[in-house]
Scaffold this active site. Structure first.
Site, short mmCIF file in Angstrom:
data_model
loop_
_atom_site.label_atom_id
_atom_site.label_comp_id
_atom_site.label_asym_id
_atom_site.label_seq_id
_atom_site.Cartn_x
_atom_site.Cartn_y
_atom_site.Cartn_z
N ASP A 195 19.51 -8.26 133.07
CA ASP A 195 18.08 -7.64 133.44
C ASP A 195 16.88 -8.59 133.71
O ASP A 195 17.37 -9.71 133.62
CB ASP A 195 17.93 -6.33 132.03
CG ASP A 195 16.77 -5.32 133.54
OD1 ASP A 195 15.60 -5.35 133.21
OD2 ASP A 195 17.11 -4.05 133.26
N HIS A 255 10.91 -4.86 132.07
CA HIS A 255 12.01 -3.33 132.87
C HIS A 255 12.85 -4.00 131.75
O HIS A 255 13.80 -2.90 131.17
CB HIS A 255 12.38 -4.25 134.03
CG HIS A 255 13.35 -3.03 134.91
ND1 HIS A 255 14.52 -3.20 134.68
CD2 HIS A 255 12.80 -2.39 135.03
CE1 HIS A 255 15.10 -2.02 135.30
NE2 HIS A 255 14.01 -1.43 135.68
N SER A 435 17.19 3.45 137.31
CA SER A 435 17.17 2.00 136.54
C SER A 435 17.13 3.13 135.09
O SER A 435 17.39 1.91 134.05
CB SER A 435 16.46 1.39 136.55
OG SER A 435 16.59 0.34 137.88
#
Length: 947
Positions: A195, A255, A435
């Site tokens: 990520d 994220h 996600s």
């Protein structure tokens, strides 16, 4: 930390199979048309107004099917040495680029054996097609494909805490994680998160391993170099136009930190949120930067995570059992990606990928459309497919991804960071998207690997998740959401038939403890592939004599393997006696035994009686009862006296009240021969009375240490007949040997009343001969008359000390209603006082309890309280309340009873004694039933023995 900056979370930034131009973002959710009916009811939480911060994508637009890239991946037909491969690739790239009037250069090789080339500019659709066609025309090239740019979904933040993590615990639309935690919490499992990297967060750090930064583009990496051993997220913000012509400005998403927290944030640490697999470890691999990341970097990340070699990168010492890919691009699955995923699959690593947020077929999105991935769609709080989620035959399973259209709290809450650009203080944020759904699947996959062990293959993991999924709710998913909604509890409920061949679960050894008699035994079961060992000796199946400490181990026979998460050790300490005796406390699920508001009010100077014996599992004969007594709608000031039905009313008070006040107090009182308790309203006006029973004492003459002997309430101290207790001084009074009590007792139950106080303050009760504890038993205001029940140990001289912590003198009255026999208790339900009242919880050191929410504290295994203790006595204090309300104490994981343990007014400091069962994991829950937040303090005076 609270970070309330909700904004529309952008979806995956995607590229096509053919070309790359400017990065474009998909919206995180399709346009809503209304009709969302969440199946989960969120607790009411008083939140600040949203901060005025820029949106990640203020006007999100759907990504074009063709998105630009300036890198391409080339596979050669005949592989020679590294130098010759580089030369051949460079020549093919220069030749292809020359046909378009641009330049191209060789960049590097990948772990899959392919080569990466870079063009002098990003190529829009037709030019990219032409460049790829020219590359493929070379006689040395086996395949050529775009190095697709992928990016994570953006985020929308809010406030922390487990009660808001509906996706974990809600039974109809969540993943049912608590049921899975009965088996394991991911111990020993490693989940690689490929990520944006990781930002430090105290609610996550202990579960984070050393990862790697695989970003080869130093401009996107923002750390001054390309690949390096530091996976820290440097922030993925971008200025307008930075990621291609027309690309919008965006803030940093953090994220990877959010995904990592969803998987493995710490649990039971009194901080923030819980991960779905809170004992698993996270291996952070940074492959996404300010403008996303290249597939070649992602592919190398996958191979490195699975234990493979990547040129120029040190070997990974922590091979991942699961790889989470919450990223994607609109493209066919490239050969490079598929080769990397195949490597991971063959190495025994499960690969989980987000299906994408474009409300389109997931078959269009890579890596979800690659073979050997578990592609995850997203559901909302209504239990149906979230409107933004991709769908179709490529989807394998669905997990909660949230839907913040109706309420941002219907997103997924996890760890994050305050920074709009670079890292700032740690925070928690809400997100919606596939996600956020994929990490739930990764967490459950990790728990499965933890439970079964290395014999459990990725194909077995996928099959198990699909076989245990349940149907979606509401409108469901007619367009296709795989096997259904992830069910962690069902997935972890493995039986022998669900395991790989010759992997076995040992049957449990059972113990029978009949109070130190010759009947104390343990039984070794018959279990295929397993033998049982004690002190190095293999035991035959069948019963064996039990005494003292017994520990039995299971081990596999040749040709068999024990399931990794299976219980393989059983221990028991046989007690000389453990059965409840006369005077033992037996707790019950608290229930309302009396509420005159449903019948008739109790008139002034009148009584009402209520039945105790023979109700809700209470025997026909009991010696005493423990209940919470509440006064409501009083029409005059006065007091209430509780006593055994059919006996003379004592000259004592259990609860003092003012006109109009709602006030409660715990009462322990003998039960009459008819099984009833009588309540007397001594006032000039009528009042309503409520009684909530939480336990009873067994009948008979108590003889065992720690057993309870009730007495008709008697006044042992009344300073109004002598002198008031001066400020900051203590007064001792005799208990043992007084008023018919034995010469030695371990503890007493008394009603303590403050009267004629000259100042605000509190009183602490404790045994003589010990240091005064940092605890309070009763808080009071100047001029107030207020009682509270107190259970307190008795000092070696038979006395109890009362300390007046205030700036003024006050009178103190103590009415004793029973005592516990002296000695070391061993029988179940007998009472063991702590040496002095001990503080187990004080939320003032952290955050107050939000309205209509619960907190909990560890009771067993703390301060000498043993595992299995059924109940404890504590003083519960409310402080800094921002609204009127009441608090309820109850065992963790039990249904919250419809009772009150302490009632309070806004701004009031008020305490009440509570006898409450101890619940799951040895914890006690405290629920704040009010419209405002409040602080809660719990001071424990003792516990009851298991048995």
């Amino acid at each position: 930390m609270f970070n309330h900056r909700p904004f529309t979370a952008a979806a995956l930034a995607l590229a096509t199979a053919l070309a790359g131009a400017a990065l474009t973002a998909l919206p995180a959710q399709a346009a809503h048309t209304g009709g969302l009916r969440p199946a989960v009811q969120l607790p009411a939480v008083d939140l600040p107004e949203p901060a005025d911060l820029p949106l990640r994508d203020p006007q999100p637009q759907r990504a074009a099917d063709a998105v630009p890239t300036d890198q391409f991946i080339v596979g050669l037909k005949n592989r020679g040495g590294i130098a010759s491969e580089a030369a051949v690739t460079a020549q093919a790239a220069r030749s292809a680029a020359g046909k378009l009037g641009i330049a191209a250069q060789y960049v590097r090789g990948t772990a899959t054996g392919a080569q990466v080339v870079k063009t002098s500019k990003a190529l829009p659709g037709a030019d990219a097609n032409a460049f790829l066609a020219a590359l493929r025309s070379s006689p040395d090239v086996a395949y050529a494909e775009p190095d697709t740019i992928v990016q994570a979904a953006a985020v929308a933040p809010n406030d922390p805490w487990y009660p808001l993590q509906w996706a974990l615990w809600e039974d109809s639309v969540g993943i049912r994680a608590p049921g899975a935690w009965d088996y394991n919490r991911g111990e020993g499992a490693i989940v690689a998160v490929v990520d944006s990297g990781i930002a430090y967060h105290s609610d996550l750090a202990a579960n984070v391993l050393g990862g790697y930064d695989m970003l080869s583009n130093p401009d996107w990496a923002r750390d001054g170099d390309g690949r390096d051993p530091n996976p820290q997220d440097q922030g993925d913000w971008s200025a307008e136009g930075e990621c291609g012509a027309g690309s919008p400005a965006s803030r940093s998403s953090w994220h990877g930190t959010h995904v990592a927290g969803t998987i493995a944030a710490l649990a039971n640490n009194n901080e923030g949120v819980s991960g779905a697999a809170p004992a698993a470890k996270v291996l952070p691999i940074r492959a996404l930067g300010s403008c996303g990341g290249y597939v070649s970097d992602v592919a190398d990340s996958i191979i490195w995570a699975a234990g493979g070699a990547v040129a120029g990168v040190p070997a990974n010492p922590n091979r991942a059992h699961v790889i989470n890919l919450s990223l994607g691009g609109v493209a066919s699955c490239s050969i490079t990606e598929q080769n990397a995923i195949n490597f991971a699959h063959d190495a025994g690593t499960t690969v989980v990928a987000a299906a994408g947020n474009g409300a389109r077929p997931a078959a269009d999105v890579t890596p979800a459309n690659c073979q050997h991935t578990i592609a995850v769609a997203a559901s909302g709080p209504d239990g149906a497919r979230a409107s933004y989620s991709n769908f179709g035959a490529a989807v394998d399973i669905t997990a909660p991804g949230g839907d913040m259209d109706a309420d941002y709290r219907y997103g997924i809450l996890s760890t994050s960071n305050y920074g709009s650009t670079v890292r700032d203080a740690e925070a928690y944020e809400y997100v919606e998207g596939t996600s956020t759904a994929a990490p739930f699947v990764s967490a459950v996959a990790a728990m499965l690997m933890s439970e079964v062990g290395s014999t459990y293959t990725p194909d077995m993991v996928e099959a198990r998740l699909k076989a245990t999924a349940r149907p979606l709710l509401g409108s469901g998913c007619p367009v296709g959401c795989g096997a259904g909604l992830l069910d962690a509890a069902k997935a972890l409920a493995l039986k022998s038939a669900d395991l790989p061949a010759n992997t076995v679960i040992p049957a449990a050894v059972t113990f029978s403890d009949k109070d130190g008699t010759a009947d104390d035994t343990f039984t070794v079961p018959e279990s295929q592939g397993v033998e049982y060992v004690r002190d190095g000796n293999v035991l035959p199946a069948g019963p064996h004599a039990g005494a003292g400490n017994v520990s039995i181990f299971a081990r596999s026979l040749p040709g068999y393997t024990l399931m990794a998460g299976a219980t393989a050790q059983w221990s028991h300490t046989y007690a000389t006696t453990s059965a409840p005796v006369a005077g033992s406390l037996i707790t019950v699920t608290p229930f309302r035994a009396l509420d005159t508001r449903t019948s008739s009010i109790v008139a002034k100077d009148s009584t009402v009686s209520f039945q105790v014996a023979g109700r809700n599992g209470i025997p026909a004969k009991v010696s005493a009862v423990v209940f919470n007594l509440t006064v409501a709608e009083a029409r005059s000031f006065g007091f209430v006296t509780a006593y055994a039905s059919g006996t003379t009313r004592p000259d004592a008070s259990n609860l003092n009240f003012d006109k109009g006040q709602i006030v409660a107090n715990s009462v322990t009182v003998p039960v009459g021969a008819d099984g009833k308790v009588t309540l007397f309203n001594r006032s000039a006006g009528a009042t309503h009375l409520i009684a909530d029973i939480s336990g009873y004492y067994r009948e008979g003459i108590p003889t065992a240490a720690g057993a309870f002997q009730p007495i008709a309430p008697k006044r042992f101290l009344d300073t109004r007949s002598t002198t008031a207790v001066a400020p900051d001084t203590a007064r001792a009074f005799q208990v043992a040997g007084a008023n018919g009590l034995p010469a030695t007792v371990s503890a007493v139950v008394l009603n303590l009343t403050v009267a004629e106080a000259k100042s605000n303050g509190f009183v602490t009760a404790y045994p003589t001969g010990v240091n005064r504890p940092d605890a309070s038993n009763i808080n009071f205001a100047a001029g107030q008359i207020i009682p509270n029940s107190v259970t307190v140990p008795v000092g070696p001289d038979g006395k109890v000390m009362l300390y007046n912590r205030s700036y003024g003198a006050t009178h103190l009255i103590a009415d004793v209603s029973g005592y516990y026999l002296s000695g070391t208790p061993t029988a179940g339900g007998t009472f063991q006082p702590l040496p002095a009242p001990t503080r187990f919880l004080d939320t003032r050191s952290g955050y107050p309890v939000s309205p209509d929410q619960a907190t909990s504290f560890q009771a067993a295994r703390e301060h000498g309280v043993p595992e299995g203790a059924p109940a404890m006595v504590l003083n519960l204090t409310v402080a800094q309340a921002t609204s009127n309300g009441f608090a309820t104490a109850y065992p963790m994981a039990a249904t919250r009873p419809d009772i009150s343990s302490v009632n309070f007014d806004k701004g009031q400091i008020v305490a009440n004694s509570v006898t409450t069962p101890i619940g799951q994991f040895g914890r006690i829950a405290l629920f704040n039933r009010s419209a405002g937040s409040t602080h809660l303090i719990a001071d424990v005076s003792g516990y009851f023995l298991p048995g």
